[in-house]
Design an enzyme around this catalytic site. Structure first.
Site, PDB file in Angstrom:
ATOM      1  N   ASN A 117       3.372  -3.507   3.996  1.00  0.00           N
ATOM      2  CA  ASN A 117       2.477  -4.439   4.690  1.00  0.00           C
ATOM      3  C   ASN A 117       3.225  -5.026   5.884  1.00  0.00           C
ATOM      4  O   ASN A 117       4.112  -5.854   5.715  1.00  0.00           O
ATOM      5  CB  ASN A 117       2.054  -5.551   3.714  1.00  0.00           C
ATOM      6  CG  ASN A 117       1.256  -6.645   4.406  1.00  0.00           C
ATOM      7  OD1 ASN A 117       0.740  -6.448   5.508  1.00  0.00           O
ATOM      8  ND2 ASN A 117       1.152  -7.801   3.771  1.00  0.00           N
ATOM      9  N   TRP A 118       2.850  -4.576   7.074  1.00  0.00           N
ATOM     10  CA  TRP A 118       3.576  -5.006   8.277  1.00  0.00           C
ATOM     11  C   TRP A 118       3.190  -6.416   8.714  1.00  0.00           C
ATOM     12  O   TRP A 118       3.791  -6.966   9.628  1.00  0.00           O
ATOM     13  CB  TRP A 118       3.309  -4.045   9.424  1.00  0.00           C
ATOM     14  CG  TRP A 118       3.779  -2.635   9.196  1.00  0.00           C
ATOM     15  CD1 TRP A 118       4.425  -2.136   8.079  1.00  0.00           C
ATOM     16  CD2 TRP A 118       3.651  -1.537  10.096  1.00  0.00           C
ATOM     17  NE1 TRP A 118       4.690  -0.805   8.245  1.00  0.00           N
ATOM     18  CE2 TRP A 118       4.234  -0.401   9.471  1.00  0.00           C
ATOM     19  CE3 TRP A 118       3.105  -1.391  11.369  1.00  0.00           C
ATOM     20  CZ2 TRP A 118       4.276   0.846  10.088  1.00  0.00           C
ATOM     21  CZ3 TRP A 118       3.148  -0.150  11.976  1.00  0.00           C
ATOM     22  CH2 TRP A 118       3.736   0.953  11.342  1.00  0.00           C
ATOM     23  N   HIS A 173      -4.873 -10.871   0.104  1.00  0.00           N
ATOM     24  CA  HIS A 173      -3.444 -11.185   0.233  1.00  0.00           C
ATOM     25  C   HIS A 173      -3.285 -12.701   0.241  1.00  0.00           C
ATOM     26  O   HIS A 173      -4.125 -13.423   0.793  1.00  0.00           O
ATOM     27  CB  HIS A 173      -2.896 -10.572   1.526  1.00  0.00           C
ATOM     28  CG  HIS A 173      -1.393 -10.643   1.586  1.00  0.00           C
ATOM     29  ND1 HIS A 173      -0.735 -11.796   1.933  1.00  0.00           N
ATOM     30  CD2 HIS A 173      -0.434  -9.730   1.300  1.00  0.00           C
ATOM     31  CE1 HIS A 173       0.584 -11.573   1.883  1.00  0.00           C
ATOM     32  NE2 HIS A 173       0.781 -10.335   1.509  1.00  0.00           N
ATOM     33  N   GLU A 213      -1.605 -14.647   1.938  1.00  0.00           N
ATOM     34  CA  GLU A 213      -1.649 -15.287   3.260  1.00  0.00           C
ATOM     35  C   GLU A 213      -3.090 -15.435   3.752  1.00  0.00           C
ATOM     36  O   GLU A 213      -3.423 -16.391   4.447  1.00  0.00           O
ATOM     37  CB  GLU A 213      -0.786 -14.483   4.255  1.00  0.00           C
ATOM     38  CG  GLU A 213       0.698 -14.673   3.954  1.00  0.00           C
ATOM     39  CD  GLU A 213       1.589 -13.509   4.347  1.00  0.00           C
ATOM     40  OE1 GLU A 213       1.178 -12.656   5.147  1.00  0.00           O
ATOM     41  OE2 GLU A 213       2.722 -13.453   3.820  1.00  0.00           O
ATOM     42  N   GLU A 219       1.311 -10.219  -6.833  1.00  0.00           N
ATOM     43  CA  GLU A 219       2.256 -10.789  -5.870  1.00  0.00           C
ATOM     44  C   GLU A 219       2.391 -12.289  -6.120  1.00  0.00           C
ATOM     45  O   GLU A 219       1.590 -13.083  -5.579  1.00  0.00           O
ATOM     46  CB  GLU A 219       1.753 -10.567  -4.448  1.00  0.00           C
ATOM     47  CG  GLU A 219       1.602  -9.123  -4.058  1.00  0.00           C
ATOM     48  CD  GLU A 219       1.759  -8.943  -2.551  1.00  0.00           C
ATOM     49  OE1 GLU A 219       2.721  -8.291  -2.149  1.00  0.00           O
ATOM     50  OE2 GLU A 219       0.953  -9.499  -1.796  1.00  0.00           O
ATOM     51  N   GLY A 229       8.088 -13.150   0.791  1.00  0.00           N
ATOM     52  CA  GLY A 229       8.829 -13.522   1.991  1.00  0.00           C
ATOM     53  C   GLY A 229       9.875 -14.598   1.769  1.00  0.00           C
ATOM     54  O   GLY A 229      10.383 -15.181   2.729  1.00  0.00           O
ATOM     55  N   SER A 258       9.319  -9.835  -2.113  1.00  0.00           N
ATOM     56  CA  SER A 258      10.732  -9.637  -1.806  1.00  0.00           C
ATOM     57  C   SER A 258      11.336  -8.405  -2.481  1.00  0.00           C
ATOM     58  O   SER A 258      12.481  -8.434  -2.937  1.00  0.00           O
ATOM     59  CB  SER A 258      11.530 -10.905  -2.140  1.00  0.00           C
ATOM     60  OG  SER A 258      11.049 -11.998  -1.370  1.00  0.00           O
ATOM     61  N   GLY A 280       6.700  -6.270   2.134  1.00  0.00           N
ATOM     62  CA  GLY A 280       6.518  -6.858   3.458  1.00  0.00           C
ATOM     63  C   GLY A 280       7.745  -6.622   4.322  1.00  0.00           C
ATOM     64  O   GLY A 280       7.890  -5.596   4.980  1.00  0.00           O
ATOM     65  N   GLY A 281       8.665  -7.576   4.298  1.00  0.00           N
ATOM     66  CA  GLY A 281       9.826  -7.565   5.196  1.00  0.00           C
ATOM     67  C   GLY A 281      10.589  -6.247   5.203  1.00  0.00           C
ATOM     68  O   GLY A 281      10.979  -5.751   6.267  1.00  0.00           O
TER      69      GLY A 281
END
Ligand code: PEP
Length: 250
Positions: free
Chosen positions: A9-10, A95, A97, A167, A173, A212, A233-234
């Site tokens: 997931n960018w 998600h 966010e 998640e 993150g 993470s 993600g990261g």
């Protein structure tokens, strides 16, 4: 046997140069018989570029969200047929966010899930608890409620072509990862919940862990019975990091 899915997931990261470098590196390191499915979730403006680069490959791609309405007067929004137009197989729904920063509640998420399925996209339903909720012992209640909202709207049958990503919000993150035991416990809870309604779907659905994930923790997490891969993600923004996760689990 469920095949591991590693999905990147960018979020709101990227540029034309980054897309070219990252995807070409993934492409040259992927083989059809890898044993791990790869998928990427670029921001909307890069979907066409992603399609151009990945179209003949085994790597799939998807949108990070969708508007559930049919095409019409919704300035700034993107609907399911547009994602299909750019070759998307998947779309993330719910998600954390989106839930916390953009106010999507369980009903909104269920509507998006339904719109994705009706259009022929495979939703990746993201669920998870906040730190406060975990500390209050409410993790199962929260995750159960988030999944029930979708079942109530779409029926258990809609999960025959879908993925769930557990998640924990406190792990996204933050560099804090759920332990393999903590994640496995909730994954098993989710599979059991689905299994009460449909044994076949509960055995076949992939339940990803997100929060993470990196090259050091992936192998231990994905070795657990009910953890079928990761939403990353990261560590999905650089090919070397993303491929190191894949290589750690091969
Ligand atoms: C995510 O964006 O879904 C995610 C899990 O991010 P990170 O891997 O950076 O925690």
């Amino acid at each position: 046997m469920r095949k591991i899915l590693l999905a990147g997931n960018w979020k709101m990261h990227g540029s034309k140069a980054m897309v070219d470098t990252l995807l070409n590196a993934l492409l040259s390191a992927s083989k059809p018989d890898d044993g791990v499915d790869l998928a990427v979730f670029p921001p909307f403006p890069y979907l066409q570029r992603t399609q151009n680069i990945l179209r003949a490959s085994v790597i799939a791609w998807g949108g990070q969200t969708l508007n559930p309405e049919p095409p019409g007067a919704h300035t700034g929004e993107v609907c399911a047929p547009m994602l299909l137009d750019f070759g998307c197989r998947y779309v993330l729904v719910g998600h954390s966010e989106r839930r916390t920063l953009y106010g999507e509640n369980d009903a909104d998420v269920a509507w998006r899930f339904e719109a994705a399925r009706k259009a022929g996209l495979e939703p990746v339903l993201c669920v998870g608890e906040t730190l406060e909720q975990r500390e209050a012992g409410a993790t199962e209640e929260i995750v159960s409620r988030q999944i029930s909202a979708v079942i109530d709207r779409c029926g258990i049958g809609a999960f025959d072509s879908a993925t769930i990503a557990y998640e924990p919000v406190w792990a996204i993150g933050t560099g804090k990862t759920a332990t393999p035991d903590q994640a496995q416990e909730i994954h098993a809870f989710i599979r059991d919940k689905l299994g009460r309604l449909d044994g076949i779907i509960s055995r076949q659905i992939r339940i990803l862990y997100g929060g993470s994930v990196n090259r050091s923790n992936a192998a231990d997490l994905f070795a657990r019975d009910d953890i079928d891969g990761g939403l990353v993600g990261g560590a999905s923004l650089k090919a070397a990091d993303f491929l190191a996760i894949r290589d750690a689990i091969l």
